[in-house]
Design a protein around this motif. Sequence first.
Motif, mmCIF file in Angstrom:
data_model
loop_
_atom_site.group_PDB
_atom_site.id
_atom_site.type_symbol
_atom_site.label_atom_id
_atom_site.label_comp_id
_atom_site.label_asym_id
_atom_site.label_seq_id
_atom_site.Cartn_x
_atom_site.Cartn_y
_atom_site.Cartn_z
ATOM 1 N N ILE A 7 0.842 -1.210 0.000
ATOM 2 C CA ILE A 7 0.000 0.000 0.000
ATOM 3 C C ILE A 7 0.873 1.255 0.000
ATOM 4 C CG2 ILE A 7 -1.737 1.292 1.274
ATOM 5 C CD1 ILE A 7 -2.770 -1.362 2.379
ATOM 6 N N LYS A 8 1.942 1.219 0.794
ATOM 7 C CA LYS A 8 2.838 2.367 0.867
ATOM 8 C C LYS A 8 3.519 2.629 -0.484
ATOM 9 C CE LYS A 8 6.034 4.386 4.201
ATOM 10 N NZ LYS A 8 6.857 4.148 5.417
ATOM 11 N N THR A 9 3.916 1.552 -1.152
ATOM 12 C CA THR A 9 4.524 1.677 -2.485
ATOM 13 C C THR A 9 3.530 2.261 -3.486
ATOM 14 O OG1 THR A 9 5.931 -0.244 -2.038
ATOM 15 C CG2 THR A 9 5.685 0.424 -4.339
ATOM 16 N N ARG A 10 2.274 1.795 -3.381
ATOM 17 C CA ARG A 10 1.224 2.308 -4.279
ATOM 18 C C ARG A 10 0.973 3.787 -4.017
ATOM 19 N NH1 ARG A 10 -3.967 0.411 -6.093
ATOM 20 N NH2 ARG A 10 -4.329 1.638 -7.982
ATOM 21 N N ILE A 11 0.959 4.203 -2.774
ATOM 22 C CA ILE A 11 0.753 5.621 -2.436
ATOM 23 C C ILE A 11 1.873 6.472 -3.031
ATOM 24 C CG2 ILE A 11 0.795 7.286 -0.530
ATOM 25 C CD1 ILE A 11 -0.721 5.226 1.153
ATOM 26 N N ALA A 12 3.102 5.993 -2.907
ATOM 27 C CA ALA A 12 4.240 6.735 -3.466
ATOM 28 C C ALA A 12 4.136 6.845 -4.981
ATOM 29 C CB ALA A 12 5.544 6.049 -3.067
ATOM 30 N N SER A 13 3.691 5.761 -5.619
ATOM 31 C CA SER A 13 3.548 5.756 -7.082
ATOM 32 C C SER A 13 2.467 6.740 -7.538
ATOM 33 C CB SER A 13 3.209 4.348 -7.553
ATOM 34 O OG SER A 13 2.945 4.330 -8.935
ATOM 35 N N VAL A 14 1.303 6.709 -6.867
ATOM 36 C CA VAL A 14 0.205 7.620 -7.226
ATOM 37 C C VAL A 14 0.602 9.063 -6.966
ATOM 38 C CG1 VAL A 14 -2.172 8.285 -6.685
ATOM 39 C CG2 VAL A 14 -1.565 5.866 -6.850
ATOM 40 N N ASN A 15 1.325 9.292 -5.870
ATOM 41 C CA ASN A 15 1.788 10.641 -5.551
ATOM 42 C C ASN A 15 2.705 11.172 -6.630
ATOM 43 O OD1 ASN A 15 1.577 12.760 -3.764
ATOM 44 N ND2 ASN A 15 2.253 11.558 -1.996
ATOM 45 N N SER A 16 3.595 10.312 -7.119
ATOM 46 C CA SER A 16 4.511 10.707 -8.188
ATOM 47 C C SER A 16 3.749 11.039 -9.469
ATOM 48 C CB SER A 16 5.504 9.570 -8.451
ATOM 49 O OG SER A 16 6.360 9.896 -9.512
ATOM 50 N N LEU A 293 -7.838 8.735 -5.193
ATOM 51 C CA LEU A 293 -7.177 7.446 -4.982
ATOM 52 C C LEU A 293 -6.240 7.499 -3.778
ATOM 53 C CD1 LEU A 293 -6.899 4.610 -6.103
ATOM 54 C CD2 LEU A 293 -5.138 5.432 -7.677
ATOM 55 N N LEU A 294 -5.562 8.630 -3.607
ATOM 56 C CA LEU A 294 -4.665 8.793 -2.452
ATOM 57 C C LEU A 294 -5.443 8.755 -1.144
ATOM 58 C CD1 LEU A 294 -2.131 11.522 -3.682
ATOM 59 C CD2 LEU A 294 -1.601 9.173 -3.024
ATOM 60 N N ARG A 295 -6.628 9.386 -1.138
ATOM 61 C CA ARG A 295 -7.464 9.361 0.066
ATOM 62 C C ARG A 295 -7.878 7.927 0.390
ATOM 63 N NH1 ARG A 295 -9.380 14.464 -1.737
ATOM 64 N NH2 ARG A 295 -10.965 13.475 -3.054
ATOM 65 N N ASP A 296 -8.294 7.180 -0.627
ATOM 66 C CA ASP A 296 -8.709 5.788 -0.411
ATOM 67 C C ASP A 296 -7.537 4.922 0.063
ATOM 68 O OD1 ASP A 296 -11.231 6.479 -1.212
ATOM 69 O OD2 ASP A 296 -10.983 5.774 -3.286
ATOM 70 N N LEU A 297 -6.368 5.131 -0.560
ATOM 71 C CA LEU A 297 -5.196 4.334 -0.177
ATOM 72 C C LEU A 297 -4.720 4.689 1.232
ATOM 73 C CD1 LEU A 297 -3.151 4.379 -3.516
ATOM 74 C CD2 LEU A 297 -4.213 2.386 -2.445
#
Length: 323
Positions: A7-16, A293-297
């Motif tokens: 989940i943390k990796t996905r958050i970083a990816s979406v943030n980027s 998506l960031l809020r959901d993640l």
Amino acid sequence: MASLKEIKTRIASVNSTRKITSAMKMVASSKLHHAQVAIQNMLPYENLLEHILKSFLASTPEAQTIFEESHKEIRRVALVVYSSNSSLCGGFNSNILKMMEQAIHEYQEKGITELIVYPIGRKVAEKIAKLQIPSGGDFLELAEKPNAHECAEISKKLTEAYARGEIDKVELIYHHFKSAGSQVLTRRQFLPIDLSTESIGAMNDRDLTSNIATAKAQEYLRKKAEKKQRQQEVTVPLNDNFIVEPDLATVMESLVPKLLNLMIYTALLDSNASEHAARMVAMQTATDNADDLLRDLSLQYNKSRQAAITSELLDIIGGTVNN
């Protein structure tokens, strides 16, 4: 359920990705502003030329030009189609290509197979290459950097071919820019030209005051257009007897090509502004989706983290009881 690390990796990816879309939205907004300025700089010339033509034609209804005369039989048709060189602008290019294919299909159903496309933009050039439709030239740079001189050259080439009978009809397919949130897909006849006083100036309905695409802006634009239509007056002759020097035919031969040059250039400016507006809206939508998506993640991450902490506490408490 995904692990905390995933989940943390996905958050970083979406943030980027969000940073990229946000930056692209700001770049498109800046380019849209420059495109609107280009249209504003062209408007005084357009308005004055239209005023001269309207007044002249209203006073001299017998005035005619070879570019008004329809050919008896339509066998050869040219399409000037405007697209962009790059993607990430929503349905901007796909809508243009669909309308172009529809126009080609309509003419083929009528038995007209001699079609030539003038592709202004890489996306159109690639599409007609796949469809094996003859191209009128290479105008990829024109889509990036609108140029009045090159547009005049295209117009000259088309008008000369029409005058010689090599082309029987010419149409423009492009997005007409009305506002940052509204770009109207337009299929407009170029030759033979319609010189009725009602048609001249009918496309001058742009709102260049803002680059914000909101519902309120759309409502404002609609009300503004309705008010303008109510206030529009019918053009009346300035004088019943124009003294034309050296003669009527010479004046018309000078004015009408200028109007045709302007139509090609105006369509290019409209298409350019519409591309940047469409990209700005697409990138804004992508940024908003990334925020959601960031809020959901983040919520999922916090829930998983809390569940892990609770599980560890239960293990500790269970171990203490057993001891």
